[in-house]
Design a protein around this motif. Structure first.
Motif, PDB file in Angstrom:
ATOM      1  N   VAL A 269       7.049 -11.161  -6.982  1.00 12.93           N
ATOM      2  CA  VAL A 269       6.402 -10.012  -6.732  1.00 12.93           C
ATOM      3  C   VAL A 269       6.088  -9.318  -7.877  1.00 12.93           C
ATOM      4  CG1 VAL A 269       6.460  -7.991  -5.230  1.00 12.93           C
ATOM      5  CG2 VAL A 269       7.560  -9.748  -4.290  1.00 12.93           C
ATOM      6  N   PHE A 270       5.062  -8.351  -8.176  1.00 10.69           N
ATOM      7  CA  PHE A 270       4.788  -7.681  -9.218  1.00 10.69           C
ATOM      8  C   PHE A 270       4.467  -6.304  -8.544  1.00 10.69           C
ATOM      9  CE2 PHE A 270       3.990 -11.725 -11.202  1.00 10.69           C
ATOM     10  CZ  PHE A 270       4.598 -11.663 -12.324  1.00 10.69           C
ATOM     11  N   ALA A 271       4.668  -5.123  -9.154  1.00 17.34           N
ATOM     12  CA  ALA A 271       4.346  -3.945  -8.433  1.00 17.34           C
ATOM     13  C   ALA A 271       3.891  -2.959  -9.428  1.00 17.34           C
ATOM     14  CB  ALA A 271       5.874  -3.366  -7.811  1.00 17.34           C
ATOM     15  N   THR A 272       3.130  -1.856  -9.181  1.00 16.32           N
ATOM     16  CA  THR A 272       2.684  -0.804 -10.008  1.00 16.32           C
ATOM     17  C   THR A 272       2.904   0.441  -9.222  1.00 16.32           C
ATOM     18  OG1 THR A 272       0.554  -0.588  -8.783  1.00 16.32           O
ATOM     19  CG2 THR A 272       0.627  -2.177 -10.538  1.00 16.32           C
ATOM     20  N   SER A 273       3.128   1.390 -10.306  1.00 19.43           N
ATOM     21  CA  SER A 273       3.321   2.889  -9.942  1.00 19.43           C
ATOM     22  C   SER A 273       3.205   3.840 -11.036  1.00 19.43           C
ATOM     23  CB  SER A 273       4.551   3.174  -9.414  1.00 19.43           C
ATOM     24  OG  SER A 273       4.698   4.508  -9.163  1.00 19.43           O
ATOM     25  N   ARG A 274       2.759   5.058 -10.714  1.00 14.07           N
ATOM     26  CA  ARG A 274       2.534   5.917 -11.801  1.00 14.07           C
ATOM     27  C   ARG A 274       3.808   6.532 -12.172  1.00 14.07           C
ATOM     28  NH1 ARG A 274      -1.842   9.750  -8.933  1.00 14.07           N
ATOM     29  NH2 ARG A 274      -0.170   9.330  -7.449  1.00 14.07           N
TER      30      ARG A 274
ATOM     31  N   VAL B  90       1.783  -5.962  -5.507  1.00 18.86           N
ATOM     32  CA  VAL B  90       1.858  -4.726  -4.636  1.00 18.86           C
ATOM     33  C   VAL B  90       1.323  -3.411  -5.305  1.00 18.86           C
ATOM     34  CG1 VAL B  90       3.024  -3.729  -3.018  1.00 18.86           C
ATOM     35  CG2 VAL B  90       3.561  -6.058  -3.381  1.00 18.86           C
ATOM     36  N   GLN B  91       0.281  -2.858  -5.084  1.00 20.50           N
ATOM     37  CA  GLN B  91      -0.148  -1.756  -5.386  1.00 20.50           C
ATOM     38  C   GLN B  91       0.478  -0.528  -5.002  1.00 20.50           C
ATOM     39  OE1 GLN B  91      -1.806  -1.527  -8.363  1.00 20.50           O
ATOM     40  NE2 GLN B  91      -3.637  -2.846  -8.225  1.00 20.50           N
ATOM     41  N   GLY B  92       0.825   0.616  -5.961  1.00 15.05           N
ATOM     42  CA  GLY B  92       1.486   1.764  -5.542  1.00 15.05           C
ATOM     43  C   GLY B  92       2.828   1.720  -4.785  1.00 15.05           C
ATOM     44  N   ALA B  93       3.751   1.203  -5.445  1.00 15.82           N
ATOM     45  CA  ALA B  93       5.151   1.180  -4.845  1.00 15.82           C
ATOM     46  C   ALA B  93       5.770   2.500  -4.774  1.00 15.82           C
ATOM     47  CB  ALA B  93       5.884   0.753  -6.185  1.00 15.82           C
TER      48      ALA B  93
END
Length: 321
Positions: A181-186, A159-162
């Motif tokens: 579930v894997f997630a990304t965020s800056r 999931v991009q952009g948590a």
């Protein structure tokens, strides 16, 4: 009645077109019902409307908001399906589908009018605030995961952009459905929140994952597109429902897409049946929308500013009464 509405289109400074004040109450019409709004939630769609995307200037002023839960004319607690014209109910047989606020006045008001067909019973297990979060962002995530990505328990998903509404929903729904579930965020704090919600790992945007995944839930667009494609297993599926960072990635990764036989699937909103299933899923499992903040309608501008800044994690809800 009091409402938050688009008075002008400003593509560069969208909040310049947002006004709060009195607007005409909806009038009765055949096949439609008037709902007293108890809660409504913000979506990036509302910011895009203020930029003129999907909203023509000749339709101004337009009350914003496409999600709501409230009480209908018969005293029933209800949730609104915000896609109008999907089946012809309440509109002409040739009218194309639209989302509330593209053609019809929206939910950031004390009352809203929708076709009777677009009203669903609100499960007693959900509050008005919780139910109001589901019809757009959560329904979009539900369709992306279970209809268009076709994932099954045990599959892996990125999931991009948590932090955004759809992304947060995808993490919670994915966890509840037995997905890895894997997630990304800056943002480090948002990565931690993603882990708290059930992501097995949350990494910085663009960082390599521990493994390739079966599907990617993509709402960010240009900034994450290349990473999304590179994160998929051969034969995997990338489902996209938005492009908040722009729709023209510098690297389309076409070679990787055809060589690994990846699937790219567009996804928009969801059906009334899917919303009914989502409501039942939340009621039965105890899954609840993540709410960042609840504000009274007369403080709607604060909610818009928070959403535009990207500071929120989850949904921002406005209460009308």
């Amino acid at each position: 009645m009091f409402a938050a509405y688009a008075a002008r289109i400003d593509r560069d400074q969208p909040l310049n077109g947002l006004e709060l004040g009195e607007r005409p109450a909806p009038e009765a019409r055949d096949g439609w019902t008037i709902v007293d709004v108890r809660a409504a939630s913000l979506n990036h769609h509302d910011l895009w409307s203020l930029r003129g995307v999907g909203l023509a200037e000749d339709r101004l002023p337009m009350i914003l908001g496409c999600d709501a839960a409230g009480v209908d004319e018969d005293g029933n607690e209800v949730v609104l399906h915000s896609v109008i014209g999907q089946t012809g109910h309440g509109v002409g047989p040739k009218e194309p589908r639209s989302i509330l606020t593209e053609r019809y006045q929206g939910t950031f008001a004390e009352q809203v009018s929708v076709p009777v067909w677009n009203v669903l019973p609100k499960p007693k297990e959900l509050s008005f605030e919780e139910a109001a979060c589901l019809p757009t962002a959560w329904l979009t995530a539900y369709r992306m995961l279970f209809t268009n990505a076709g994932v099954r328990p045990g599959d892996s998903v990125l999931v991009q952009g948590a932090g955004g509404g759809v992304a947060t929903a995808a993490i919670v729904l994915g966890k509840a459905a037995g997905l890895r579930v894997f997630a990304t965020s800056r943002d480090e704090a948002k990565r931690k929140r993603a882990m708290d919600l059930g992501a097995v790992e949350a990494v910085e945007s663009g960082a390599r994952l521990p493994q390739r995944v079966d599907a990617v839930i993509e709402t960010v667009g240009a900034a994450t597109w290349s990473h999304s494609v590179k994160s998929l297993k051969p034969g995997g599926t990338l489902v996209i429902s938005g492009a908040t960072s722009g729709d023209r990635p510098s690297h389309a990764e076409l070679t990787r897409i055809f060589f690994l036989e990846l699937k790219v699937v567009g996804s928009t909103m969801g059906t009334k049946d899917e919303l009914e299933d989502l409501l039942s899923f939340c009621a039965a499992t105890g899954v609840r929308p993540v709410i960042d903040e609840v504000l009274p309608l007369d403080r709607a501008r604060e909610g818009f500013e928070r959403m535009e800044s990207g500071e929120q994690f989850g949904k921002i809800v406005l209460t009308a009464s």
